[in-house]
Every structure is written in C-alpha cells, then in structure tokens.
Design an enzyme around this catalytic site. Structure first.
Site, PDB file in Angstrom:
ATOM      1  N   LYS A  56       0.838  -1.205   0.000  1.00 31.62           N
ATOM      2  CA  LYS A  56       0.000   0.000   0.000  1.00 31.62           C
ATOM      3  C   LYS A  56       0.879   1.264   0.000  1.00 31.62           C
ATOM      4  CE  LYS A  56      -3.876  -2.309   2.333  1.00 31.62           C
ATOM      5  NZ  LYS A  56      -4.826  -2.261   3.477  1.00 31.62           N
TER       6      LYS A  56
ATOM      7  N   TYR B 131     -12.259  -2.411  -3.568  1.00 28.12           N
ATOM      8  CA  TYR B 131     -12.792  -2.486  -2.205  1.00 28.12           C
ATOM      9  C   TYR B 131     -14.325  -2.442  -2.172  1.00 28.12           C
ATOM     10  CZ  TYR B 131      -8.243  -2.152   0.183  1.00 28.12           C
ATOM     11  OH  TYR B 131      -6.984  -2.398   0.682  1.00 28.12           O
TER      12      TYR B 131
ATOM     13  N   ASN C  96      -1.841  -0.252   7.071  1.00 29.96           N
ATOM     14  CA  ASN C  96      -1.316  -1.554   7.479  1.00 29.96           C
ATOM     15  C   ASN C  96      -0.456  -2.204   6.394  1.00 29.96           C
ATOM     16  OD1 ASN C  96      -3.402  -2.214   5.789  1.00 29.96           O
ATOM     17  ND2 ASN C  96      -4.596  -3.343   7.310  1.00 29.96           N
TER      18      ASN C  96
ATOM     19  N   HIS D  80      -1.879  -5.368   1.246  1.00 28.18           N
ATOM     20  CA  HIS D  80      -3.162  -6.012   0.955  1.00 28.18           C
ATOM     21  C   HIS D  80      -2.888  -7.403   0.395  1.00 28.18           C
ATOM     22  CE1 HIS D  80      -7.017  -7.069  -0.809  1.00 28.18           C
ATOM     23  NE2 HIS D  80      -6.318  -7.440  -1.869  1.00 28.18           N
TER      24      HIS D  80
ATOM     25  N   GLU E  11      -9.329  -9.975  -8.214  1.00 27.35           N
ATOM     26  CA  GLU E  11      -8.363  -8.880  -8.036  1.00 27.35           C
ATOM     27  C   GLU E  11      -7.236  -8.946  -9.065  1.00 27.35           C
ATOM     28  OE1 GLU E  11      -7.393  -9.255  -3.865  1.00 27.35           O
ATOM     29  OE2 GLU E  11      -9.417  -8.636  -3.267  1.00 27.35           O
TER      30      GLU E  11
HETATM   31  P1  RTP Z   1      -6.909  -5.862   2.913  1.00 25.76           P
HETATM   32  O1  RTP Z   1      -8.226  -6.108   2.204  1.00 25.76           O
HETATM   33  O2  RTP Z   1      -6.390  -4.458   2.748  1.00 25.76           O
HETATM   34  O3  RTP Z   1      -5.895  -6.922   2.593  1.00 25.76           O
HETATM   35  O4  RTP Z   1      -7.128  -6.022   4.486  1.00 25.76           O
HETATM   36  P2  RTP Z   1      -7.926  -7.166   5.226  1.00 25.76           P
HETATM   37  O5  RTP Z   1      -8.495  -8.151   4.248  1.00 25.76           O
HETATM   38  O6  RTP Z   1      -7.019  -7.701   6.289  1.00 25.76           O
HETATM   39  O7  RTP Z   1      -9.071  -6.337   5.912  1.00 25.76           O
HETATM   40  P3  RTP Z   1     -10.488  -5.890   5.311  1.00 25.76           P
HETATM   41  O8  RTP Z   1     -11.532  -6.257   6.311  1.00 25.76           O
HETATM   42  O9  RTP Z   1     -10.652  -6.349   3.892  1.00 25.76           O
HETATM   43  O10 RTP Z   1     -10.364  -4.303   5.326  1.00 25.76           O
HETATM   44  C1  RTP Z   1      -9.774  -3.604   4.268  1.00 25.76           C
HETATM   45  C2  RTP Z   1      -8.919  -2.489   4.794  1.00 25.76           C
HETATM   46  O11 RTP Z   1      -9.746  -1.492   5.354  1.00 25.76           O
HETATM   47  C3  RTP Z   1      -9.038  -0.836   6.398  1.00 25.76           C
HETATM   48  N1  RTP Z   1      -9.847  -0.820   7.575  1.00 25.76           N
HETATM   49  N2  RTP Z   1     -10.020   0.243   8.299  1.00 25.76           N
HETATM   50  N3  RTP Z   1     -10.896   2.069  10.261  1.00 25.76           N
HETATM   51  C4  RTP Z   1     -11.226   0.779  10.373  1.00 25.76           C
HETATM   52  O12 RTP Z   1     -11.842   0.352  11.305  1.00 25.76           O
HETATM   53  C5  RTP Z   1     -10.789  -0.120   9.322  1.00 25.76           C
HETATM   54  N4  RTP Z   1     -11.111  -1.395   9.220  1.00 25.76           N
HETATM   55  C6  RTP Z   1     -10.493  -1.847   8.106  1.00 25.76           C
HETATM   56  C7  RTP Z   1      -7.761  -1.586   6.650  1.00 25.76           C
HETATM   57  O13 RTP Z   1      -6.664  -0.857   6.116  1.00 25.76           O
HETATM   58  C8  RTP Z   1      -7.966  -2.889   5.927  1.00 25.76           C
HETATM   59  O14 RTP Z   1      -6.739  -3.409   5.463  1.00 25.76           O
HETATM   60 MG    MG Z   2      -9.628  -7.562   2.591  1.00 28.17          MG
END
Ligand code: RTP
Ligand code: MG
Length: 147
Positions: free
Chosen positions: A9, A49, A112, A115, A126
């Site tokens: 990212k 997203y 973080n 992705h 994707e």
């Molecule tokens: P990613 O898609 O980026 O790989 O991350 P992930 O699967 O571990 O998590 P996901 O639930 O898909 O969430 C996507 C991204 O959204 C951001 N996020 N912000 N402010 C918040 O509470 C919050 N929750 C999620 C994070 O950067 C997450 O990677």
């Molecule tokens: Mg995700």
C-alpha cells in the site's frame, strides 16, 4: 497451482518497504509472476474495495489507497492465498503477531502496509482488475539443477 494478488500500500512504498516485502515472499519460495508500481485510480479503488462500500471507513480507505503509488504483485505457489495472509498478519496491526509483515512494520489499521486476497474467488477477481494476461509470466525455477 494457486495465484494471489498482493499489494504494498502507499504507506509501504513511502517507507521503503517494497524490497523487504518482496524478499519475504521470494525467500518463502513463491514465484513472482507479475509486478508493477502504479497509482490506483478512484474507480479502480472503489471496484477493488467494493465489498466495503457501506462501511464507515470506505471513503478514507479509497482516499488512502489512491494517495500515492502502490506496488501491485501476483505470486504463485502451493496454498499461497492463505499462507500469504498468515505472513501478512491480522488486519489491525495491534493484533498482528511479531514476525508477520503487519506485526513487524505497521502500527495502525488504516495504514497496514499490505493487501492480500482473502479467498480463491477474491484472488481471481483482483488479479483480473489489476493485471492484463500478458503482464503475467508463468515459468519454472531452475535453481534445483544447481544446488
Ligand atoms: P486488505 O483487504 O487491505 O488486505 O485487508 P484485510 O483483508 O485484512 O481487511 P479488510 O476487512 O478487507 O479491510 C480492508 C482495509 O480497510 C481498512 N480498515 N479500516 N478504520 C477501520 O476500522 C478499518 N477497518 C479496516 C484496513 O486498512 C484494511 O486493510
Ligand atoms: Mg480484505
């Protein structure tokens, strides 16, 4: 053989973590089949997203992922989808174990560092929205001949 979509990212690119992150997946033994530094458009970010479009953080997420270049990658290997997620660590870096990418390099959920596709269906979707077929390279490593 599985393929997954991984993306350093904008925070990871800004913090010079591209090489470190590529290195972890190389050393693990996966094959890099495609990679590019690119700036994500608002349209692409919203498509990527889409599952989060009703969430309160969606606007911030799209603003962040379009804020600077990302390093988009496709990696190939046995069980690479779930193993890459394990190597990345928990979504919230506060919960990510030491030794994982987020555990070692990130401190807040919005930034973080990486992705990764969360399922075989997400990986196909994707890879398809970020890469053209001709940008992907299928090849065997010949190192086993030399060691
Ligand atoms: P990613 O898609 O980026 O790989 O991350 P992930 O699967 O571990 O998590 P996901 O639930 O898909 O969430 C996507 C991204 O959204 C951001 N996020 N912000 N402010 C918040 O509470 C919050 N929750 C999620 C994070 O950067 C997450 O990677
Ligand atoms: Mg995700």
């Amino acid at each position: 053989m599985e393929r997954t979509f991984l993306m350093v990212k904008p925070d990871g690119v800004q913090r010079n973590l591209v090489g470190e992150i590529v290195s972890r997946f190389e050393k693990k033994g996966y094959n890099l089949v495609g990679a590019k530094l690119m700036t994500v458009s608002k349209d692409l970010a919203e498509t990527h997203y889409a599952e989060h479009k009703e969430r309160p953080f969606f606007g911030e997420l799209v603003d962040f992922i379009t804020s600077g270049p990302v390093f988009a990658m496709v990696w190939e290997g046995e069980k690479v989808i779930s193993t890459a997620r394990t190597m990345m660590g928990a979504t919230n870096p506060a919960d990510a174990a030491p030794g994982t990418i987020r555990g070692d390099f990130a401190a807040q959920v919005a930034m973080n560092v990486i992705h990764g596709s969360d399922s075989p269906e997400s990986a196909v979707r994707e890879i398809g929205i970020f890469f053209k077929e001709e940008e992907l390279n299928t090849y065997d490593k010949t190192i086993s001949k030399w060691v």
